[in-house]
Every structure is written in C-alpha cells, then in structure tokens.
Design an enzyme around this catalytic site. Structure first.
Site, PDB file in Angstrom:
ATOM      1  N   LYS A  54      44.745  37.195  38.529  1.00  0.00           N
ATOM      2  CA  LYS A  54      44.304  38.492  37.595  1.00  0.00           C
ATOM      3  C   LYS A  54      44.989  38.142  36.358  1.00  0.00           C
ATOM      4  O   LYS A  54      44.388  38.334  35.192  1.00  0.00           O
ATOM      5  CB  LYS A  54      44.444  39.700  38.378  1.00  0.00           C
ATOM      6  CG  LYS A  54      43.632  40.202  39.364  1.00  0.00           C
ATOM      7  CD  LYS A  54      44.177  41.345  40.061  1.00  0.00           C
ATOM      8  CE  LYS A  54      42.851  41.515  41.306  1.00  0.00           C
ATOM      9  NZ  LYS A  54      43.583  42.448  42.189  1.00  0.00           N
ATOM     10  N   GLN A  98      47.789  47.010  43.744  1.00  0.00           N
ATOM     11  CA  GLN A  98      47.323  45.916  44.821  1.00  0.00           C
ATOM     12  C   GLN A  98      47.508  46.354  46.133  1.00  0.00           C
ATOM     13  O   GLN A  98      48.442  46.678  46.524  1.00  0.00           O
ATOM     14  CB  GLN A  98      47.640  44.405  44.339  1.00  0.00           C
ATOM     15  CG  GLN A  98      47.201  43.532  45.349  1.00  0.00           C
ATOM     16  CD  GLN A  98      46.147  42.979  44.785  1.00  0.00           C
ATOM     17  OE1 GLN A  98      45.678  43.001  43.714  1.00  0.00           O
ATOM     18  NE2 GLN A  98      45.263  42.801  45.899  1.00  0.00           N
ATOM     19  N   ASP A 121      40.145  49.733  39.233  1.00  0.00           N
ATOM     20  CA  ASP A 121      39.468  49.403  40.412  1.00  0.00           C
ATOM     21  C   ASP A 121      38.353  50.244  40.896  1.00  0.00           C
ATOM     22  O   ASP A 121      37.731  50.087  41.863  1.00  0.00           O
ATOM     23  CB  ASP A 121      40.735  49.337  41.451  1.00  0.00           C
ATOM     24  CG  ASP A 121      41.232  47.816  41.754  1.00  0.00           C
ATOM     25  OD1 ASP A 121      40.552  47.028  41.619  1.00  0.00           O
ATOM     26  OD2 ASP A 121      42.356  47.908  42.341  1.00  0.00           O
TER      27      ASP A 121
END
Ligand code: NDP
Length: 294
Positions: A54, A98, A121
């Site tokens: 990422k 995460q 997200d």
C-alpha cells in the site's frame, strides 16, 4: 471453450496510471499531495506485506504515505488517541486501520472512530449505511475492484442473475449492494445455503469470497458465466512448494466460464488500486474539488 482471463494486474496498472495524473491535479489545487495514513498493530506477516504494498503504491502515484506501526501490546486507548490525531491532521485525506487487530482490541469500536470522510476502507457504519441507502459513500476496495473487473466482461449488469457466495462485511455484503445498485438480480449465498451448486449454476455473474481453497467446482458454473474469484488461499502442493489459489477450482472453471479472474493476478491487485482511488475521492470531497474521473 476456454474462458477469457480478466487480468487484474493489467487493469490495476491502468488505474494506477490514472491515479497518478489525478493525484498531480489534486496536489496542485491543495498545495500538498493527497495523503494516506495506514495504522497497523502487532506483527502479522500477511498484514505487513499488504501495508508495504500500500505504501509503495501510494508513493509511486505521487501521494504522501504515513505509516504507523504499533506494538501488539498497544492499548485500545492509545490506538484511539492516534486515530483522533490522524482524523484531525489536515495532511491526511485517507485513514485505514489494518485488520485483523490483536485480541483484546475492539475492532468495531476502532473502525467507528475513523472519521467517515477519511474512511477509505469504507468500513465505518456511516459509510456502510450510506451504501445501503444509495447515498454517496466511500465503498470497500475489494468489492469495487470486483465490479471494475466484471465490467470488463459486461457493458451492463442490468437484469443479470448475480450470485455472491460469502456474506462478510468487507467483501460479500458490500459487493451485493454494489451489484444491486447496478441493477443485477442478486442472491447472497453462505454456509447455511441449501444446494450451493444449484444456486451457483443460476449465475450469469458468480462472485466467490469464502476463503476455502478451490471450493467451487467447474460443474457449479453456468456455461459462459463470468466468475470473479476473491479468495486467496495458501496451499502446499505434493512437491512441498507453497502457492496461492482462489476459492474456485480454476483449471475446471476456465473450461466452462465465459470470463474468469485468475488467482493470483485477478482481484488481489485491484484492491490496492481501488484504495488509491478512494484516497483521491476522499481528498476531493474534503476540499470540495471535482471528484476524480476514474
Ligand atoms: P470471511 O471469513 O469473513 O467470510 C467468509 C464467508 O464465506 C462467510 O459469509 C461464510 O458464511 C462463507 N462460507 C464459508 N465457508 C463456506 C462454505 N463451505 N459454503 C458456503 N459459504 C461459506 O471471509 P472474507 O470475506 O474476509 O474473505 C473471503 C476470501 O477472500 C478469503 O480467501 C480472503 O483471503 C479473500 N480476500 C481477498 C481480498 C483481496 O484483496 N483479493 C480481500 C479480502 C478477502 P457464513 O457467514 O455463513 O459463516
């Protein structure tokens, strides 16, 4: 018949090139590059690899990457305090935590603490609700990637029978919402569904996200259907070598499907590309700039 391969690596690369152009436009307007912050708690090799990818993709497309790696014994209060700081930081447009988080940290509470305007997200309850209510929302990246890949095989989803196998919050449910929004007739199947092969055989578009190696067989697929395989499963072959396979038995399925995503190289690369797009969307929405045209 052999199905057409839907190449996620190539499509993700096209998207990243467009992201770089848009990121430069947005940086000029903002006087700083769009920024993505990633928070990781504890040591998990798979998560570390995702976070590295990422960060690399973020920097390569001309955006700023802010990585925060916290030890596994970080308290929830400390994590929430960091999220509050990143929520308030004007250089951060996108913020993600995460998953998975270590046991003892309440993931739902942590995800709900992220500013919905920075929630790239798409896991914040407000964005989940906005998606379900047909309102503009930041949408989870993997389902977005699935839709973009499926669009390579279908100009329109209107009237298609779509079956989504798996009902997780991060893939199955939001993917079903997106397909519904695009006028497909959507069935969501899961571990309690009766006669899965028959349900799958109805699908013009079959999306599978269950986390079971090569579970869906070629005989479950309607001839000519499009198959989107989200699964990433590490298996060790008879030769002792590890490799990654999807949730669909690819060698059988490719003989029946009209189009199919491979694993690796299908949905996987699209997830990070869509994360970059979401970061641009968040940056534009926060600064009231025109949305990126990707
Ligand atoms: P979850 O474990 O959260 O959900 C799995 C879903 O599959 C559940 O709804 C479960 O049903 C259903 N399921 C499990 N076993 C069966 C079965 N035997 N028959 C029918 N349904 C079943 O998984 P995720 O959605 O997080 O991930 C799914 C897969 O996608 C994994 O392989 C994961 O690694 C991969 N993935 C890939 C990403 C990418 O970037 N390409 C991103 C995210 C995930 P029930 O609800 O009834 O228990």
């Amino acid at each position: 018949m052999t199905g057409r391969i839907l190449d996620g690596k190539a499509l993700a690369s096209e998207i990243r090139a467009k992201v770089a152009v848009e990121a430069a436009r947005i940086a000029k307007a903002l006087g700083r590059p769009p920024g993505l912050a990633v928070v990781m708690v504890g040591e998990n090799p798979a998560s570390e690899s995702y976070v590295r990818h990422k960060a690399r993709s973020t920097i390569e497309t001309g955006m700023a990457s802010f990585e925060h790696k916290l030890p596994a014994d970080t308290s929830q209060a400390h994590l929430l305090a960091l999220i509050a700081r990143l929520n308030a930081d004007p250089a951060v447009d996108g913020l993600l935590v995460q998953l998975p988080l270590p046991a003892g940290i309440d993931s739902a509470e942590v995800l709900a603490a992220v500013d919905p305007a920075k929630d790239v997200d798409g896991f914040h309850p407000l964005n989940v609700g906005r998606l379900a209510s047909d309102m503009p929302a930041l949408v989870p990246c993997t389902p977005l990637g699935c839709i973009l890949l499926a669009k390579k095989a279908h100009a329109s989803f209107a009237g298609l029978e779509a079956v989504v196998l798996g009902r997780s919050k991060i893939v199955g449910k939001p993917l079903a919402q997106l397909l519904l929004r695009e006028n497909a007739t959507v069935t969501i199947a899961h571990s309690k569904t009766r006669d899965l092969p028959a349900v799958c055989r109805r699908a013009d578009l079959l999306c599978v996200a269950i986390g079971k190696a090569e579970f869906v067989r070629g005989s479950w697929i309607k001839p000519g259907a499009t198959v989107i395989d989200v699964g990433i499963n590490r298996i060790v072959g008879a030769d002792g070598k590890a490799r990654f396979v999807g949730d669909v038995a690819f060698a059988e399925a490719v003989e029946v499907a009209g189009a199919i995503t491979p694993v690796p190289g299908g949905v996987g690369p699209m997830t990070i590309a869509c994360l970059l797009v979401n970061t641009l969307r968040a940056a534009c929405a926060r600064a009231k700039l025109p949305a990126p045209t990707i």
